[in-house]
Design a protein around this motif. Structure first.
Motif, PDB file in Angstrom:
ATOM      1  N   LYS A 102     -17.062 -35.987  11.829  1.00 25.95           N
ATOM      2  CA  LYS A 102     -18.043 -36.086  10.748  1.00 25.95           C
ATOM      3  C   LYS A 102     -19.440 -35.737  11.245  1.00 25.95           C
ATOM      4  CE  LYS A 102     -18.777 -40.302   9.666  1.00 25.95           C
ATOM      5  NZ  LYS A 102     -20.064 -40.542  10.349  1.00 25.95           N
ATOM      6  N   ASP A 103     -19.743 -36.146  12.461  1.00 25.48           N
ATOM      7  CA  ASP A 103     -21.080 -35.912  13.012  1.00 25.48           C
ATOM      8  C   ASP A 103     -21.220 -34.519  13.623  1.00 25.48           C
ATOM      9  OD1 ASP A 103     -21.777 -38.555  12.357  1.00 25.48           O
ATOM     10  OD2 ASP A 103     -20.943 -39.316  14.232  1.00 25.48           O
ATOM     11  N   VAL A 104     -20.235 -34.094  14.419  1.00 27.78           N
ATOM     12  CA  VAL A 104     -20.397 -32.840  15.170  1.00 27.78           C
ATOM     13  C   VAL A 104     -20.096 -31.599  14.336  1.00 27.78           C
ATOM     14  CG1 VAL A 104     -19.961 -33.958  17.379  1.00 27.78           C
ATOM     15  CG2 VAL A 104     -18.052 -32.988  16.109  1.00 27.78           C
ATOM     16  N   LEU A 105     -19.234 -31.726  13.340  1.00 30.11           N
ATOM     17  CA  LEU A 105     -18.878 -30.565  12.522  1.00 30.11           C
ATOM     18  C   LEU A 105     -19.455 -30.645  11.113  1.00 30.11           C
ATOM     19  CD1 LEU A 105     -15.112 -29.992  13.461  1.00 30.11           C
ATOM     20  CD2 LEU A 105     -17.149 -28.916  14.444  1.00 30.11           C
ATOM     21  N   GLY A 106     -20.133 -31.742  10.800  1.00 26.57           N
ATOM     22  CA  GLY A 106     -20.664 -31.907   9.455  1.00 26.57           C
ATOM     23  C   GLY A 106     -19.580 -32.049   8.406  1.00 26.57           C
ATOM     24  N   ALA A 107     -18.434 -32.611   8.802  1.00 22.84           N
ATOM     25  CA  ALA A 107     -17.301 -32.757   7.877  1.00 22.84           C
ATOM     26  C   ALA A 107     -17.551 -33.912   6.920  1.00 22.84           C
ATOM     27  CB  ALA A 107     -16.019 -32.997   8.668  1.00 22.84           C
ATOM     28  N   ASP A 108     -17.322 -33.677   5.632  1.00 23.07           N
ATOM     29  CA  ASP A 108     -17.408 -34.783   4.685  1.00 23.07           C
ATOM     30  C   ASP A 108     -16.045 -35.458   4.573  1.00 23.07           C
ATOM     31  OD1 ASP A 108     -15.803 -33.180   3.033  1.00 23.07           O
ATOM     32  OD2 ASP A 108     -17.479 -32.477   1.821  1.00 23.07           O
ATOM     33  N   PHE A 109     -15.958 -36.448   3.676  1.00 24.96           N
ATOM     34  CA  PHE A 109     -14.743 -37.248   3.593  1.00 24.96           C
ATOM     35  C   PHE A 109     -13.538 -36.397   3.219  1.00 24.96           C
ATOM     36  CE2 PHE A 109     -11.951 -40.184   1.087  1.00 24.96           C
ATOM     37  CZ  PHE A 109     -11.542 -40.965   2.152  1.00 24.96           C
ATOM     38  N   ARG A 110     -13.711 -35.466   2.287  1.00 25.20           N
ATOM     39  CA  ARG A 110     -12.590 -34.600   1.894  1.00 25.20           C
ATOM     40  C   ARG A 110     -12.160 -33.696   3.042  1.00 25.20           C
ATOM     41  NH1 ARG A 110     -15.503 -34.391  -3.207  1.00 25.20           N
ATOM     42  NH2 ARG A 110     -14.318 -35.470  -4.824  1.00 25.20           N
ATOM     43  N   ASP A 111     -13.128 -33.224   3.819  1.00 22.50           N
ATOM     44  CA  ASP A 111     -12.782 -32.407   4.986  1.00 22.50           C
ATOM     45  C   ASP A 111     -11.908 -33.204   5.958  1.00 22.50           C
ATOM     46  OD1 ASP A 111     -14.228 -30.190   4.118  1.00 22.50           O
ATOM     47  OD2 ASP A 111     -16.069 -30.850   5.098  1.00 22.50           O
ATOM     48  N   LEU A 112     -12.272 -34.463   6.179  1.00 27.66           N
ATOM     49  CA  LEU A 112     -11.510 -35.299   7.105  1.00 27.66           C
ATOM     50  C   LEU A 112     -10.072 -35.472   6.604  1.00 27.66           C
ATOM     51  CD1 LEU A 112     -14.139 -38.082   7.961  1.00 27.66           C
ATOM     52  CD2 LEU A 112     -13.624 -35.974   9.209  1.00 27.66           C
ATOM     53  N   GLN A 113      -9.918 -35.631   5.286  1.00 30.66           N
ATOM     54  CA  GLN A 113      -8.572 -35.742   4.728  1.00 30.66           C
ATOM     55  C   GLN A 113      -7.763 -34.469   4.999  1.00 30.66           C
ATOM     56  OE1 GLN A 113     -10.039 -37.133   0.653  1.00 30.66           O
ATOM     57  NE2 GLN A 113      -8.064 -38.153   0.795  1.00 30.66           N
ATOM     58  N   TRP A 114      -8.405 -33.309   4.807  1.00 32.84           N
ATOM     59  CA  TRP A 114      -7.685 -32.045   4.986  1.00 32.84           C
ATOM     60  C   TRP A 114      -7.398 -31.755   6.449  1.00 32.84           C
ATOM     61  CZ3 TRP A 114      -4.850 -30.129   1.517  1.00 32.84           C
ATOM     62  CH2 TRP A 114      -5.190 -30.187   0.174  1.00 32.84           C
ATOM     63  N   ILE A 115      -8.256 -32.239   7.341  1.00 33.33           N
ATOM     64  CA  ILE A 115      -7.995 -32.061   8.772  1.00 33.33           C
ATOM     65  C   ILE A 115      -6.678 -32.734   9.146  1.00 33.33           C
ATOM     66  CG2 ILE A 115      -8.768 -32.762  11.085  1.00 33.33           C
ATOM     67  CD1 ILE A 115     -11.655 -32.240  10.063  1.00 33.33           C
ATOM     68  N   MET A 116      -6.394 -33.885   8.537  1.00 34.48           N
ATOM     69  CA  MET A 116      -5.123 -34.564   8.783  1.00 34.48           C
ATOM     70  C   MET A 116      -4.000 -33.955   7.964  1.00 34.48           C
ATOM     71  SD  MET A 116      -5.411 -36.704  11.188  1.00 34.48           S
ATOM     72  CE  MET A 116      -3.698 -37.151  10.982  1.00 34.48           C
ATOM     73  N   ASN A 117      -4.257 -33.710   6.691  1.00 36.51           N
ATOM     74  CA  ASN A 117      -3.173 -33.318   5.785  1.00 36.51           C
ATOM     75  C   ASN A 117      -2.735 -31.876   5.967  1.00 36.51           C
ATOM     76  OD1 ASN A 117      -1.405 -34.493   4.058  1.00 36.51           O
ATOM     77  ND2 ASN A 117      -2.755 -34.539   2.292  1.00 36.51           N
ATOM     78  N   ALA A 118      -3.604 -31.007   6.485  1.00 32.79           N
ATOM     79  CA  ALA A 118      -3.204 -29.620   6.727  1.00 32.79           C
ATOM     80  C   ALA A 118      -2.021 -29.572   7.686  1.00 32.79           C
ATOM     81  CB  ALA A 118      -4.377 -28.827   7.294  1.00 32.79           C
ATOM     82  N   TYR A 119      -2.049 -30.427   8.687  1.00 33.83           N
ATOM     83  CA  TYR A 119      -0.956 -30.502   9.669  1.00 33.83           C
ATOM     84  C   TYR A 119       0.336 -30.959   9.000  1.00 33.83           C
ATOM     85  CZ  TYR A 119       1.407 -31.789  14.069  1.00 33.83           C
ATOM     86  OH  TYR A 119       2.286 -31.892  15.111  1.00 33.83           O
ATOM     87  N   THR A 120       0.236 -31.997   8.177  1.00 31.84           N
ATOM     88  CA  THR A 120       1.426 -32.569   7.549  1.00 31.84           C
ATOM     89  C   THR A 120       2.039 -31.621   6.526  1.00 31.84           C
ATOM     90  OG1 THR A 120       0.379 -34.733   7.791  1.00 31.84           O
ATOM     91  CG2 THR A 120       2.318 -34.610   6.387  1.00 31.84           C
ATOM     92  N   ILE A 121       1.191 -31.040   5.676  1.00 35.07           N
ATOM     93  CA  ILE A 121       1.692 -30.118   4.656  1.00 35.07           C
ATOM     94  C   ILE A 121       2.357 -28.915   5.308  1.00 35.07           C
ATOM     95  CG2 ILE A 121       1.003 -28.533   2.813  1.00 35.07           C
ATOM     96  CD1 ILE A 121      -1.126 -30.565   2.019  1.00 35.07           C
ATOM     97  N   ALA A 122       1.747 -28.410   6.370  1.00 32.42           N
ATOM     98  CA  ALA A 122       2.324 -27.253   7.072  1.00 32.42           C
ATOM     99  C   ALA A 122       3.698 -27.597   7.641  1.00 32.42           C
ATOM    100  CB  ALA A 122       1.386 -26.789   8.181  1.00 32.42           C
ATOM    101  N   CYS A 123       3.838 -28.810   8.165  1.00 31.22           N
ATOM    102  CA  CYS A 123       5.144 -29.224   8.704  1.00 31.22           C
ATOM    103  C   CYS A 123       6.235 -29.157   7.646  1.00 31.22           C
ATOM    104  CB  CYS A 123       5.062 -30.650   9.262  1.00 31.22           C
ATOM    105  SG  CYS A 123       4.205 -30.799  10.843  1.00 31.22           S
ATOM    106  N   THR A 124       5.908 -29.571   6.426  1.00 32.92           N
ATOM    107  CA  THR A 124       6.926 -29.603   5.372  1.00 32.92           C
ATOM    108  C   THR A 124       7.412 -28.207   4.998  1.00 32.92           C
ATOM    109  OG1 THR A 124       5.324 -29.523   3.533  1.00 32.92           O
ATOM    110  CG2 THR A 124       5.868 -31.688   4.419  1.00 32.92           C
ATOM    111  N   THR A 125       6.572 -27.184   5.223  1.00 37.45           N
ATOM    112  CA  THR A 125       6.948 -25.836   4.798  1.00 37.45           C
ATOM    113  C   THR A 125       7.949 -25.175   5.730  1.00 37.45           C
ATOM    114  OG1 THR A 125       5.149 -24.741   5.991  1.00 37.45           O
ATOM    115  CG2 THR A 125       4.651 -25.556   3.788  1.00 37.45           C
ATOM    116  N   VAL A 126       8.098 -25.697   6.945  1.00 43.60           N
ATOM    117  CA  VAL A 126       8.937 -25.000   7.926  1.00 43.60           C
ATOM    118  C   VAL A 126      10.174 -25.795   8.349  1.00 43.60           C
ATOM    119  CG1 VAL A 126       6.984 -23.721   8.866  1.00 43.60           C
ATOM    120  CG2 VAL A 126       7.595 -25.924   9.879  1.00 43.60           C
ATOM    121  N   LEU A 127      10.255 -27.059   7.961  1.00 45.21           N
ATOM    122  CA  LEU A 127      11.338 -27.895   8.479  1.00 45.21           C
ATOM    123  C   LEU A 127      12.715 -27.299   8.208  1.00 45.21           C
ATOM    124  CD1 LEU A 127      10.126 -31.520   7.652  1.00 45.21           C
ATOM    125  CD2 LEU A 127      10.405 -30.497   9.906  1.00 45.21           C
ATOM    126  N   MET A 128      12.967 -26.973   6.958  1.00 39.28           N
ATOM    127  CA  MET A 128      14.300 -26.516   6.589  1.00 39.28           C
ATOM    128  C   MET A 128      14.526 -25.061   6.996  1.00 39.28           C
ATOM    129  SD  MET A 128      15.408 -29.315   5.396  1.00 39.28           S
ATOM    130  CE  MET A 128      17.017 -28.845   4.783  1.00 39.28           C
TER     131      MET A 128
END
Length: 510
Positions: A37-63
């Protein structure tokens, strides 16, 4: 002729290292979100996407990964995904903006999900002897659990000793080491009769998960018409997925397995864990750092109380499953998880709240997920015929990660709304609504001290109390949701219980 033991050992080390990386990227990153939040100027939604981008991407390749690995070679695909994971980790560490980090995290999630899926296939074919395979999967499960369980402490330690970038960059040399062991130890294997890739199912499911996550996360800043459009498009994508799986000759989801009551009951266990426990670990560091004032190292250490029981309880869980059946073991675990969340809510609302008041609930929640995880995995794979076990495991893991992706977004929405409700009730209707919403999002991201300079009339004490109030909403949602899913699981199992004399190796997937 069996492979030399030494070569199998090298293969096991490589696969375990790869699985360790997958788990670390889920549980170590939340500790550094406040820093981003401090070093990249990320807001709350950015922080959510930083975590969720990884999870959503995982779901696209599992099967899809299983089919690709069968067709082009399990060792080859494992090596490619490990290289890609290392490159993506390097890009994460070199990111200079929130947008760049989100994009790199998505690539990392694609590679991580594929790498994790390949690890199961590689071990299954590398170890042909039943006893050796069992020992290999036990070692793999333990190492995977270490990645998830100790990730918060490892992340906190890295931040204390080095810059935040090293939470990502540390994976680069580890990926290289894993690749070396995979290259030397793993024997190539293919399935000449591998099925076709279910592209329609992969695309429609990915669009549906992304659409719902985007709507929940960004909905507050979208116009009413755009929200409706995205919502309808997501529903249509999900309907398209159901249709594609129904007509496909090689569906990645065979929905007929849901007619098997033990399978359906066990799936509720996978959904329940990711409905509350794993999404909450994304936000819990914010409570420890901004709500209680602890630094990153202390926060990472405190999170061990939340995660270590998850690693210690599987033997107890398997005893309960063997003795009383999965119909008792899985709902009992979810019920314990729900009670833990409600206990955390009581502890967080105490007058002199501290880690001590939160500790009982954290431990109980950790015990609950530890009681749920291995019985869920063993029951989903053990309730179908052996030739369908891989597909059942894929559905199980997919259900977990899809639930996780959706609830990361839901938890963020609830946190902002809970804070907003408190500010509105405390400050009154006279406050500018746009300022109030902006303040709620900043508080949700852990930015309390800066509010007094941005929004006049918001004392730090009010911001702190609003944050605690918002986390009370999360704990209540997580606790009640887990309890409801425990009842659903018990009901879906139906009369009697599933007893298995011999359990399949279990995954430590969140």
């Amino acid at each position: 002729m069996s492979l030399p033991v030494s070569r199998n050992t090298l293969a096991l080390i490589g696969v375990c290292l790869a699985s360790l990386l997958f788990g670390l990227e889920i549980s170590s990153v939340p500790v550094v979100l406040s820093k981003l939040k401090d070093v990249l100027g990320a807001d709350f939604r950015d922080l959510q996407w930083i975590m969720n981008a990884y999870t959503i991407a995982c779901t696209t390749v599992l099967m899809a990964t299983g089919t690709l690995a069968d067709r082009f070679g399990r060792k080859r695909v494992m090596a490619i995904t490990t290289i890609t994971f290392g490159v993506a980790s390097l890009l994460c560490g070199l990111s200079t903006s929130a947008g760049a980090l989100i994009a790199a995290r998505f690539l990392q999630g694609l590679a991580g999900g594929a790498m994790f899926t390949c690890s199961v296939a590689v071990l299954s074919h590398q170890f042909q002897d039943g006893k050796a395979r069992g020992r290999a999967f036990v070692a793999w499960s333990v190492i995977s659990g270490i990645g998830l369980g100790f990730g918060p402490a490892i992340g906190g330690l890295i931040v204390a000793l080095a810059d935040w970038q090293w939470v990502f960059l540390v994976h680069v040399p580890l990926a290289v080491i894993a690749l070396l062991f995979i290259g030397v130890g793993v024997t190539e294997s293919r399935d000449p009769e591998a099925g076709k890739l279910d592209l329609a199912g992969i695309i429609t499911l990915s669009l549906a998960v992304f659409g719902f996550s985007y709507l929940i996360t960004q909905g507050g800043e979208l116009s009413g018409g755009l929200r409706v459009t995205i919502g309808l498009a997501s529903l249509l994508a999900f309907a398209g997925f159901l249709w594609a799986e129904r007509v496909s000759s090689h569906p990645m989801f065979d929905f007929s397995v849901f007619r098997i009551r033990p399978f359906s009951g066990a799936i509720m266990g996978g959904i329940g864990m990711n409905f509350s426990y794993w999404p909450f670990i994304i936000y819990l560091p914010i409570y420890f750092s901004s709500g209680l004032g602890y630094d990153a190292t202390t926060t990472g250490t405190l999170l061990l109380a939340y995660t270590i029981p998850f690693m210690l309880m599987p033997p107890v869980a398997e005893f309960i499953r063997a003795r009383f059946g999965a119909r008792v073991a899985i709902p009992l675990g979810l019920l314990t998880l729900g009670v833990g969340f409600l206990a955390m809510r009581v502890g967080a609302g105490a007058e002199a709240a501290s880690w001590k008041t939160l500790l009982p609930g954290s431990l109980i929640a950790g015990v609950g997920i530890g009681l749920t995880n291995s019985p869920t995995t063993n029951t989903t794979t053990g309730s179908v015929s052996p030739d369908r076990a891989g597909m059942a495991s894929g559905i199980d893991i997919s259900a977990r990660l899809i639930t996780l992706a959706i609830n990361i977004a839901v938890f963020g929405l609830l946190l902002v709304e809970g804070i907003h409700a408190y500010l509105k009730a405390t400050l009154g209707e006279a406050t500018d609504p746009a300022q109030l919403r902006a303040a709620a999002e900043r508080i949700a991201g852990g930015d309390i001290s800066a509010l007094t300079g941005t929004m006049a009339g918001v004392p730090a004490s009010v911001a702190h109390d609003a944050l605690v109030h918002g986390f009370g909403w999360l704990m209540l949602y997580g606790g009640l949701g887990a309890i409801v899913l425990a009842m659903l699981s018990f009901t879906m199992f139906g009369p009697g219980s599933l007893r298995q004399a011999s359990a399949r190796p279990c995954s430590e997937t969140p």
